[in-house]
Design a protein around this motif. Structure first.
Motif, PDB file in Angstrom:
ATOM      1  N   ASN A 166       0.812  -1.215   0.000  1.00  0.00           N
ATOM      2  CA  ASN A 166       0.000   0.000   0.000  1.00  0.00           C
ATOM      3  C   ASN A 166       0.848   1.268   0.000  1.00  0.00           C
ATOM      4  OD1 ASN A 166      -2.723  -0.974  -0.037  1.00  0.00           O
ATOM      5  ND2 ASN A 166      -2.383  -1.774   2.017  1.00  0.00           N
ATOM      6  N   ASN A 167       2.020   1.213   0.612  1.00  0.00           N
ATOM      7  CA  ASN A 167       2.912   2.371   0.605  1.00  0.00           C
ATOM      8  C   ASN A 167       3.635   2.527  -0.717  1.00  0.00           C
ATOM      9  OD1 ASN A 167       2.304   3.098   3.226  1.00  0.00           O
ATOM     10  ND2 ASN A 167       3.955   1.879   4.111  1.00  0.00           N
ATOM     11  N   ASN A 168       3.880   1.390  -1.378  1.00  0.00           N
ATOM     12  CA  ASN A 168       4.670   1.399  -2.611  1.00  0.00           C
ATOM     13  C   ASN A 168       3.788   1.616  -3.834  1.00  0.00           C
ATOM     14  OD1 ASN A 168       6.348  -1.052  -4.599  1.00  0.00           O
ATOM     15  ND2 ASN A 168       6.978   1.065  -4.338  1.00  0.00           N
ATOM     16  N   LYS A 169       2.828   0.738  -4.025  1.00  0.00           N
ATOM     17  CA  LYS A 169       1.905   0.819  -5.152  1.00  0.00           C
ATOM     18  C   LYS A 169       0.550   0.337  -4.636  1.00  0.00           C
ATOM     19  CE  LYS A 169       5.357  -0.273  -8.713  1.00  0.00           C
ATOM     20  NZ  LYS A 169       6.508  -0.654  -7.901  1.00  0.00           N
ATOM     21  N   PRO A 170      -0.373   1.222  -4.352  1.00  0.00           N
ATOM     22  CA  PRO A 170      -1.661   0.818  -3.783  1.00  0.00           C
ATOM     23  C   PRO A 170      -2.296  -0.340  -4.533  1.00  0.00           C
ATOM     24  CG  PRO A 170      -1.479   3.200  -3.850  1.00  0.00           C
ATOM     25  CD  PRO A 170      -0.276   2.665  -4.569  1.00  0.00           C
ATOM     26  N   LEU A 171      -2.826  -1.296  -3.762  1.00  0.00           N
ATOM     27  CA  LEU A 171      -3.393  -2.488  -4.375  1.00  0.00           C
ATOM     28  C   LEU A 171      -4.657  -2.196  -5.175  1.00  0.00           C
ATOM     29  CD1 LEU A 171      -2.894  -5.069  -1.496  1.00  0.00           C
ATOM     30  CD2 LEU A 171      -1.590  -4.826  -3.589  1.00  0.00           C
ATOM     31  N   LYS A 172      -5.451  -1.234  -4.706  1.00  0.00           N
ATOM     32  CA  LYS A 172      -6.674  -0.860  -5.419  1.00  0.00           C
ATOM     33  C   LYS A 172      -7.513  -2.085  -5.781  1.00  0.00           C
ATOM     34  CE  LYS A 172      -4.627   3.335  -7.356  1.00  0.00           C
ATOM     35  NZ  LYS A 172      -4.249   4.074  -8.576  1.00  0.00           N
ATOM     36  N   GLY A 174      -6.510  -5.146  -5.857  1.00  0.00           N
ATOM     37  CA  GLY A 174      -5.717  -6.251  -6.376  1.00  0.00           C
ATOM     38  C   GLY A 174      -5.222  -7.152  -5.262  1.00  0.00           C
ATOM     39  N   SER A 175      -4.361  -8.077  -5.613  1.00  0.00           N
ATOM     40  CA  SER A 175      -3.849  -9.033  -4.643  1.00  0.00           C
ATOM     41  C   SER A 175      -2.376  -8.778  -4.373  1.00  0.00           C
ATOM     42  CB  SER A 175      -4.017 -10.460  -5.182  1.00  0.00           C
ATOM     43  OG  SER A 175      -3.168 -10.655  -6.308  1.00  0.00           O
ATOM     44  N   LEU A 176      -1.883  -9.399  -3.305  1.00  0.00           N
ATOM     45  CA  LEU A 176      -0.455  -9.312  -3.022  1.00  0.00           C
ATOM     46  C   LEU A 176       0.348  -9.903  -4.166  1.00  0.00           C
ATOM     47  CD1 LEU A 176       0.163 -10.198   0.744  1.00  0.00           C
ATOM     48  CD2 LEU A 176       0.765  -8.093  -0.469  1.00  0.00           C
ATOM     49  N   GLY A 177      -0.167 -10.965  -4.767  1.00  0.00           N
ATOM     50  CA  GLY A 177       0.528 -11.570  -5.903  1.00  0.00           C
ATOM     51  C   GLY A 177       0.749 -10.585  -7.030  1.00  0.00           C
ATOM     52  N   GLU A 178      -0.272  -9.798  -7.352  1.00  0.00           N
ATOM     53  CA  GLU A 178      -0.145  -8.811  -8.421  1.00  0.00           C
ATOM     54  C   GLU A 178       0.926  -7.788  -8.077  1.00  0.00           C
ATOM     55  OE1 GLU A 178      -3.906  -7.071  -9.315  1.00  0.00           O
ATOM     56  OE2 GLU A 178      -4.928  -8.999  -9.353  1.00  0.00           O
ATOM     57  N   TRP A 179       0.957  -7.358  -6.813  1.00  0.00           N
ATOM     58  CA  TRP A 179       1.969  -6.387  -6.402  1.00  0.00           C
ATOM     59  C   TRP A 179       3.369  -6.985  -6.507  1.00  0.00           C
ATOM     60  CZ3 TRP A 179       4.894  -6.736  -1.652  1.00  0.00           C
ATOM     61  CH2 TRP A 179       5.773  -5.665  -1.486  1.00  0.00           C
ATOM     62  N   ILE A 180       3.520  -8.256  -6.114  1.00  0.00           N
ATOM     63  CA  ILE A 180       4.820  -8.921  -6.193  1.00  0.00           C
ATOM     64  C   ILE A 180       5.299  -8.983  -7.634  1.00  0.00           C
ATOM     65  CG2 ILE A 180       5.998 -11.137  -5.882  1.00  0.00           C
ATOM     66  CD1 ILE A 180       4.187 -11.522  -3.388  1.00  0.00           C
TER      67      ILE A 180
END
Length: 340
Positions: A166-172, A174-180
């Motif tokens: 959330n600090n780096n690129k808000p999930l909006k 999405g999932s943790l997998g997408e952020w990874i």
């Protein structure tokens, strides 16, 4: 190029019984040992020497990012903690790009691991909600320890990773997998996603993983085609022919296939060279064909690449970063293509 004298903070620390001065631009200086003669790398500010096998910067075989993390973020909380490069660039050793993470968090931040967990558990969040529930779901024994972590450790890691996301690129939504997956693509002041560089081969481009990446050659890239461009590329690929070539040597095609939705092409390759150490400690690449001994395929590094057609270019994206057993790459290839 980083200016060694361009810094705001300078600190000192002791790491592995050596004393260092550390700057917030990623530079370090090693002091001589008490009562000993200065060594060649003592009393010199440096950003480190690149280890071409690992991608990390080192001083006298010690990874610089651990020294800097110790100086600016205190000593490692436990012996099993490792340093995470937040922007995934192993050579960006500024303190604000480093953080200590647990063994569990480190493995979960790997996109290959995250992908396998999503396939088996549904999502990274579902796994962290109850690791023990999936104890018998993983066939690879290397995952057993992950399922044995306590519920408390898993919950702490879930909260920390959600906070980072959330600090780096808000999930909006999405999932943790997408952020990874997304954190593998570096954004710089002059680039926006999707970011890539032109390769040496016409019509070819490659996704940027590290800011020091250099253009490769992709000799099978179509120079003309009719109909589906990826179909033409697929037909150009033959087992045993070079897929990409860089300053070290070539990787040759092992197998290739379309993604299940036919929107991408996946190519498994193996190295056509090995690293050998010289007497002075330097490692150099030697083509396999020039070796006197026979090398087994399983002992050669493998790589998995995704090819898409974007903006009139064949864009090559390396799926895995860092070392991964060949078996994992084959499993991932099967997941994406449906081919065994």
């Amino acid at each position: 190029m980083i200016d060694l004298e361009d810094f705001e903070q300078e600190r000192e620390c002791v790491y592995k019984n050596e004393r260092y001065a550390v700057r917030d631009n990623g530079a370090v200086l090693r002091y001589p040992l008490d009562g000993r003669r200065s060594r060649p790398s003592d009393n010199k500010w440096t950003l480190g020497k690149l280890n071409s096998k690992t991608g990390y910067l080192e001083i006298a075989s010690i990874r610089i990012h651990r020294i800097i993390a110790t100086a600016f973020h205190s000593e490692s909380p436990t012996k099993e903690h490792v340093v995470d490069h937040i922007d995934t660039n192993k050579q960006n050793n500024r303190p604000d790009n480093l953080r200590w993470v647990t063994r569990l968090e480190n493995i979960l931040l790997n996109p290959i691991t995250a992908r396998r967990i999503e396939i088996i558990c549904g999502s990274v969040e579902a796994f962290l909600a109850g690791p023990s529930k999936f104890r018998d779901k993983f066939t690879d024994p290397n995952y057993e320890w992950m399922c044995a972590v306590t519920a408390e450790e898993a919950q702490i890691s879930l909260e920390r990773m959600l906070s980072w996301a959330n600090n780096n690129k808000p999930l909006k939504g999405g999932s943790l997998g997408e952020w990874i997956y997304n954190r593998e693509i570096i954004e710089t002041p002059t680039t926006t996603k999707p970011n890539y560089m032109l390769s040496k081969t016409p019509n070819a481009a490659q996704r940027i993983n590290y800011l020091t990446d250099k253009p490769n050659e992709y000799p099978s890239t179509p120079q003309a085609f009719e109909g589906n461009p990826l179909t033409t590329y697929h037909n150009n690929l033959k087992e045993g022919v070079p897929f990409f070539r860089n300053h070290n040597g070539e990787y040759i095609v092992v197998k290739h296939g379309f993604s299940k939705d036919k929107h991408a092409l996946y190519v498994m390759t193996k190295s056509a060279y090995v690293w050998r150490e010289r007497e002075n400690g330097e490692h150099i690449p030697i083509p396999v064909a020039e070796l006197s001994e026979k090398i087994s395929d399983k002992d050669l590094p493998h790589s998995l690449t995704k090819v898409t057609y974007e903006d009139g270019l064949f864009v090559h994206t390396k799926i895995e970063l860092g070392f991964h057993p060949t078996e994992e790459l084959y499993e991932l290839f099967a997941d994406y293509t449906g081919q065994l």
